[in-house]
Design an enzyme around this catalytic site. Structure first.
Site, PDB file in Angstrom:
ATOM      1  CG  HIS A   1      34.126  31.713  34.408  1.00  0.00           C
ATOM      2  ND1 HIS A   1      32.797  31.512  34.614  1.00  0.00           N
ATOM      3  CD2 HIS A   1      34.572  31.753  35.866  1.00  0.00           C
ATOM      4  CE1 HIS A   1      32.367  31.617  35.765  1.00  0.00           C
ATOM      5  NE2 HIS A   1      33.474  31.778  36.537  1.00  0.00           N
ATOM      6  CD  GLU A   2      38.023  31.564  37.038  1.00  0.00           C
ATOM      7  OE1 GLU A   2      37.644  32.484  38.080  1.00  0.00           O
ATOM      8  OE2 GLU A   2      37.120  30.546  37.100  1.00  0.00           O
TER       9      GLU A   2
ATOM     10  CG  HIS B   1      35.217  35.782  38.614  1.00  0.00           C
ATOM     11  ND1 HIS B   1      34.052  36.263  39.195  1.00  0.00           N
ATOM     12  CD2 HIS B   1      35.110  34.342  38.605  1.00  0.00           C
ATOM     13  CE1 HIS B   1      33.106  35.016  39.451  1.00  0.00           C
ATOM     14  NE2 HIS B   1      34.003  33.908  38.834  1.00  0.00           N
TER      15      HIS B   1
ATOM     16  CG  HIS C   1      32.612  42.205  39.183  1.00  0.00           C
ATOM     17  ND1 HIS C   1      32.012  41.471  39.958  1.00  0.00           N
ATOM     18  CD2 HIS C   1      32.246  43.381  39.249  1.00  0.00           C
ATOM     19  CE1 HIS C   1      31.131  41.928  40.562  1.00  0.00           C
ATOM     20  NE2 HIS C   1      31.167  43.213  39.769  1.00  0.00           N
TER      21      HIS C   1
HETATM   22 ZN    ZN Z   1      33.447  32.243  38.494  1.00  0.00          ZN
END
Ligand code: ZN
Length: 719
Positions: A506-507, A510, A513
């Site tokens: 998940h992290e 980010h 991105h």
């Molecule tokens: Zn998040």
């Protein structure tokens, strides 16, 4: 736990929006003269000479932050004044681009400060944080409400179509204009004064709410001197409860409240009276008619937000707040929520029936209540899935997950490679730094990870930046991931749960991105996207954790190298759909409550929160007796004081996007470089440079769809 940890996600976003605010808008002002003590001796004085302009953490002392941030604000004020007072007629270059270039020192110092104050706090940093928070807010206000500056932006905005701007530059003009207008720049002087008063009252009430809620949560801890009341808890849990009591100078045991309606201990407590007492403490924590009662505070907050929206020309607060979000209108968010209600509540009712059957089989002799749900659901889970965390952990050794899972997926999808660097200074010895190379071998970014729990670190997990990406400033990104995994004893491997593995992906989503950003302007770069988009790339990246080609590549026993046995793998997969009716219904109820509060018109009277909440849940078909909202209005911190007002739907909205996007990959050949590169080119690299609805739909070839989300959560008929 459900499919993903919302608390973790929530904190990550909140971090972004509150503390990333300066970097995000990149302007603000109040004349500051506090440059005393700031000079070439300060490590922030000049741009860092390290690779990628990484912060020189080996030279930065706690005492360097405050003078650098103060000087950074003063410098940006001077820059903004020069733009606003320029005798030249306003142009894109001398106004919009000049604003983008302003505030470099502030960003340098503040990004590093945010990083250490959240991940490695000490008393001195705490003092700086308290000192700077109001100053940074005032700094930002002063820029947002500078009338001369706004006049120039407005002039450019009005003739934007005739300026021959490229699409990204045009988007920046519209974005800047929108942010100023949203803040009230178009109002008359008299109305600006009214707005200022409302903003001040709002900010005071938010603080009041938070203070009351903290006290209410503290007072709501369950205390007992009867050890039998704690039956079902492990010895470790009981010992922590004894420690908590000691800390509060109380006899016996203490179980503190967490911010959600349901409490983790309810999963284990076999004493029904204890469960009921804890639930009652939770549900009524802020409704006791004492000094910690938040009801009058939230009633006024809802009313004044509606009044604020009316002043700014909108029918309600949500309509104003969503103008710069992907959903754009409250109706779009409401329609989305409402479309999920039938499937989620139908499944929750079935789950409730299963639990009631279990209670009856055990001759319980009672009707299922909210405080029973977690306890019996855990028994259902054990019977159906029997997933033992200790059994799976040896297959998830941290380094192996990182190199052969997280990095591997990024390599297969986007062609990235990673090399650890030991020459870049870090703020704490557990932090590791990797250089990231693009598919053509070009250095692309630095990525830091700080994975282990520490006492002086915030809870949860998050991503943020140390250097933002932009072609304008000729900067490549420096980003970091923080988590709170158990630190192993020296010489021992760090073994993770599958939840931890998911958090890593998940992290890192980010981080991708941020690192893949290929944009001109810092304000539109990477993760600088609205609430209802920013969790999309991160949640999308979670999917690869269980994608067979990736999972099999990393899920190997750390001692023997053996792959995970098929039955264990199947259990992990199957357990993802456990209790999803409950999980989704409680979130939908909270999201819908948020929207009901924030679509009140300015003319509405002060509401009675209990009546309002009951009516709202009933009218939206979310009043399930055994499935209360994840947060009751009176303790819904996200919407009253944490920047998620009219925004709680964003968690589910981005889940729709990521499930839908993953389904697209599955339908188009799965994990291939061609698919990855297309996604990177059309979405991941583009930040906020195009209307996000349009960007997403162009990539997908259609409108986002809730069907994949229902499928992955196991909420489709027949599952
Ligand atoms: Zn998040």
């Amino acid at each position: 736990m459900g499919k993903r940890s919302f608390e973790t996600v929530g904190e990550a976003v909140i971090t972004f929006f509150l503390l990333g605010a300066v970097a995000m808008t990149n302007w603000a002002a109040k004349a500051q003269t506090a440059t005393a003590g700031f000079g070439p001796g300060n490590p922030f004085y000049a741009e860092s000479a390290l690779p990628f302009h990484a912060p020189p953490f080996d030279k930065i002392k706690d005492s360097d932050y405050q003078p650098a941030i103060d000087a950074g604000m003063a410098e940006q004020i001077a820059e903004v004044e020069a733009i606003a007072n320029s005798p030249e007629p306003p142009t894109f270059e001398n106004t919009i681009v000049a604003l983008e270039r302003s505030g470099q020192l502030l960003e340098r110092a503040n990004d590093a400060f945010n990083c250490v104050s959240q991940a490695n706090l000490d008393d001195e940093l705490q003092k700086v944080m308290e000192y700077e928070a109001p100053r940074l807010a005032a700094h930002q206000d002063a820029i947002n409400l500078n009338p001369k500056l706004f006049a120039r932006i407005k002039a450019i905005y009005q003739k934007r179509a005739s300026l021959g701007l490229d699409p990204e530059s045009l988007r920046l003009v519209e974005y800047d204009y929108q942010q100023f207008v949203k803040a009230g720049a178009n109002l008359s002087e008299a109305d600006k004064q009214k707005l200022k008063k409302l903003n001040e009252e709002e900010s005071t009430l938010e603080t009041t709410f938070m203070t009351k809620l903290q006290a209410a949560a503290k007072a709501g801890a369950y205390a007992t001197t009867d050890k039998a009341a704690l039956a079902g808890l492990s010895e470790g849990q009981i010992a922590s409860a004894a420690d908590a009591a000691k800390e509060h100078k109380q006899e016996g045991w203490l179980l503190p409240l967490q911010n959600t309606t349901q409490q983790p201990d309810l999963t284990f407590l076999s004493n029904r009276a204890t469960r009921e007492a804890i639930f009652e403490n939770s549900w009524n924590r802020a409704e006791r008619g004492d000094a910690n009662d938040t009801r009058s505070t939230i009633a006024r907050l809802a009313q004044l937000r509606a009044q604020k929206a009316a002043l700014l020309g909108y029918p309600n607060f949500a309509a104003w707040d969503l103008t710069d979000q992907m959903a754009k209108t409250p109706q779009a968010a409401i329609d989305f929520i409402d479309a999920l209600v039938p499937a989620a509540t139908a499944r929750a009712k079935r789950e409730g029936d299963d639990i009631q059957a279990l209670i009856d089989a055990q001759h319980g002799g009672f009707t299922l209540q909210p405080w029973d749900w977690e306890f019996y659901a855990e028994q259902v889970r054990k019977a159906k899935y029997d997933l033992d965390v200790a059994q799976v952990k040896p297959y998830f050794e941290l380094n192996n997950v990182l190199e052969n899972g997280v990095f591997y997926a990024a390599h297969e999808l986007y062609g990235l490679t990673f090399k650890e660097r030991h020459d870049i200074p870090v703020y704490q010895q557990d932090v590791r730094v990797f250089e990231v190379f693009d598919a053509d071998g070009k250095p692309m970014a630095l990525w830091y990870c700080d994975y282990f729990k520490r006492d002086n670190k915030n809870g949860g997990a998050w991503m943020d930046q140390l250097v933002s990406a932009s072609k304008l400033m000729n900067q490549r990104p420096v980003v970091f991931n923080v988590a709170n995994f158990e630190k192993p004893a020296p010489g021992q491997p760090a073994l993770l749960s599958f939840d931890d593995v998911t958090t890593m992906f998940h992290e890192f989503g980010h981080a991708l991105h941020g690192m893949l950003a290929d944009t001109e302007y810092p304000s539109l770069s990477g993760t600088q996207t609205p609430r209802d988009f920013v969790e999309f790339p991160s949640q999308f990246n979670e999917h690869w954790a269980s994608y067979p080609a990736v999972f099999d590549h990393y899920a190997k026993n750390y001692k023997t190298g053996e792959p995970m046995p098929a039955d264990l793998k199947a259990k992990i997969e199957k357990s993802k759909t456990f209790n999803q009716g409950y999980d989704m219904t409680e979130i939908l109820a909270a999201a819908r409550l948020d929207m009901c509060w924030h679509t009140l018109p300015a003319t509405a009277p002060l509401e009675n929160p209990d009546v309002f909440e009951t009516d709202a849940l009933q009218q939206t078909h979310l009043a399930l007796h055994a499935v209360p909202p994840r947060y009751r209005s009176s303790y819904f911190l996200h919407i009253w004081a944490n920047g998620y007002d009219a925004g709680y739907y964003a968690y589910l909205w981005t889940e729709m996007l990521d499930d839908d996007a993953f389904q697209w990959f599955l339908d188009h050949g799965g994990m291939t470089r061609a698919n990855g590169d297309r996604f990177r080119r059309m979405v991941l690299s583009r930040g906020n440079t195009e209307d996000l609805e349009k960007m997403y739909e162009t990539w997908l070839g259609g409108k986002p769809n809730i069907e994949p989300m229902l499928k992955f959560r196991g909420l489709k008929d027949g599952d």
